[in-house]
Design a protein around this motif. Sequence first.
Motif, PDB file in Angstrom:
ATOM      1  N   PRO A  12       0.798  -1.065  -0.077  1.00 40.14           N
ATOM      2  CA  PRO A  12      -0.030   0.233  -0.027  1.00 40.14           C
ATOM      3  C   PRO A  12       0.831   1.401   0.121  1.00 40.14           C
ATOM      4  N   LEU A  13       0.697   2.194  -0.737  1.00 39.88           N
ATOM      5  CA  LEU A  13       1.230   3.466  -0.878  1.00 39.88           C
ATOM      6  C   LEU A  13       0.720   4.403  -0.293  1.00 39.88           C
ATOM      7  N   PHE A  14       1.492   5.073   0.772  1.00 42.23           N
ATOM      8  CA  PHE A  14       0.642   6.114   1.497  1.00 42.23           C
ATOM      9  C   PHE A  14       0.979   7.652   1.003  1.00 42.23           C
ATOM     10  N   LYS A  15       0.224   8.365   1.310  1.00 39.81           N
ATOM     11  CA  LYS A  15       0.100   9.781   1.087  1.00 39.81           C
ATOM     12  C   LYS A  15       1.254  10.616   1.510  1.00 39.81           C
ATOM     13  N   GLY A  16       1.781  10.047   2.733  1.00 37.70           N
ATOM     14  CA  GLY A  16       2.683  10.774   3.342  1.00 37.70           C
ATOM     15  C   GLY A  16       3.421   9.970   4.639  1.00 37.70           C
ATOM     16  N   PRO A  17       4.262  10.270   5.158  1.00 37.02           N
ATOM     17  CA  PRO A  17       4.989   9.613   6.263  1.00 37.02           C
ATOM     18  C   PRO A  17       3.915   9.538   7.435  1.00 37.02           C
ATOM     19  N   PHE A  18       3.244  10.568   7.829  1.00 32.32           N
ATOM     20  CA  PHE A  18       2.222  10.466   8.919  1.00 32.32           C
ATOM     21  C   PHE A  18       0.984   9.467   8.665  1.00 32.32           C
ATOM     22  N   LYS A  98       2.666  15.384  19.007  1.00 27.44           N
ATOM     23  CA  LYS A  98       1.923  16.676  18.903  1.00 27.44           C
ATOM     24  C   LYS A  98       1.576  16.793  17.281  1.00 27.44           C
ATOM     25  N   HIS A  99       2.529  16.555  16.175  1.00 32.18           N
ATOM     26  CA  HIS A  99       2.316  16.411  14.937  1.00 32.18           C
ATOM     27  C   HIS A  99       1.323  15.416  14.464  1.00 32.18           C
ATOM     28  N   LEU A 100       1.349  14.392  15.189  1.00 30.68           N
ATOM     29  CA  LEU A 100       0.554  13.119  14.762  1.00 30.68           C
ATOM     30  C   LEU A 100      -0.864  13.586  15.270  1.00 30.68           C
ATOM     31  N   LYS A 107      -6.800  15.291   9.284  1.00 29.64           N
ATOM     32  CA  LYS A 107      -7.357  14.139   8.315  1.00 29.64           C
ATOM     33  C   LYS A 107      -8.776  13.560   8.632  1.00 29.64           C
ATOM     34  N   SER A 108      -9.271  13.822   9.863  1.00 29.22           N
ATOM     35  CA  SER A 108     -10.634  13.276  10.091  1.00 29.22           C
ATOM     36  C   SER A 108     -11.677  14.178   9.548  1.00 29.22           C
ATOM     37  N   LEU A 113     -15.117  17.294   3.960  1.00 28.67           N
ATOM     38  CA  LEU A 113     -14.840  18.576   3.057  1.00 28.67           C
ATOM     39  C   LEU A 113     -14.897  17.758   1.641  1.00 28.67           C
ATOM     40  N   SER A 114     -14.176  16.656   1.389  1.00 30.55           N
ATOM     41  CA  SER A 114     -14.205  16.229  -0.031  1.00 30.55           C
ATOM     42  C   SER A 114     -15.729  16.179  -0.541  1.00 30.55           C
TER      43      SER A 114
END
Length: 247
Positions: A12-18, A98-100, A107-108, A113-114
Motif C-alpha cells: 500500500p502506498l501512503f500519501k505521506g509519512p504521517f 503533537k504533529h501526529l 485528516k478526520s 470536506l471532499s
Amino acid sequence: MAEENKFEIKLPLFKGPFDLLLFFIERDELDICDIPIAKITNDFLGYIDQLERLNVEVASEFILVAATLMRIKAKMLLPRPAIDEEGKELDPREELVKHLLEYKKYKSVISLLSKMESDRLDREKRGNLKKEIHLLSEPINVEAELEDIDLYKMMKVFQKALKRYEFEQNKPTHQVVQYPYTIEKQKERLIERLVNEERLSFTDIIQENPEKILVIFNFLSILELLQLKQIVMRVGQGFNNFWIERK
C-alpha cells in the motif's frame, strides 16, 4: 520447460509519512500519546526498505521522518534524559506526538470536506439564459482585439515568458542519497571484532573511517548493544573516550 510462476508483490502506498505512522498505530492498537518508538521505527524503516527493494522511489519526507524517528530512539536510549528549566524530564516523543495528533485531527475532516466539495460541484448555477446564449452566439471580433495590442504590451508578455523560462531552468532539485550502512550491520561488525579483540576504543573506531554518518551509525549500534546487554562500556578518567567489551 514449464513456465516459471511469477509473483507480484503489492505494497500500500501512503500519501505521506504521517499516514504511514497512523496506520501502524491503528493496526497495532497503540496509544498515540505513549508510542513504543523502537517498534514504530523498525516498522517504518522496514516499509521503506521494501519500497526500495521493489524499486519504488522513496519521497524525501519519508527519509526525513525516518531520520527523526532514529534521533528520538537514540535520545531514549541515552542513560541521562534531557531535563527542562523546572527539572522535569523531557519526553523526546512529545513533538512527534503533537504533529501526529494535529495531522489526525485534520485528516478526520478531509472526507467530509471532499464530500461537500463534490456536492457543490454537482450543482448548477442559476443565471440569465437569454444573455448567456447571446454572448455565445456573438462572433469573435479579431480586428478589435488586435487594435488594443501595442509594442509595450508585447514586450511585457515577452518579459514574463523569459522570467518563466529562467525559473523553470533554475528550479532547485533535491537528490536523496542512500547510505550503505545499517544499524544491524554495524552491530554485527562490532561483535565480530570483539570476538578477536579484548576491547575496542571508540576513538579507534572513528579513526578507521571518520565519515560523519558512519560515526552516527556506530554510536547508535553501541547504544543498542548496551541496551541488549551484549556489551559493557568502560570509561577512563580524564579522557574524552570510552571502551567497549563483550559481555
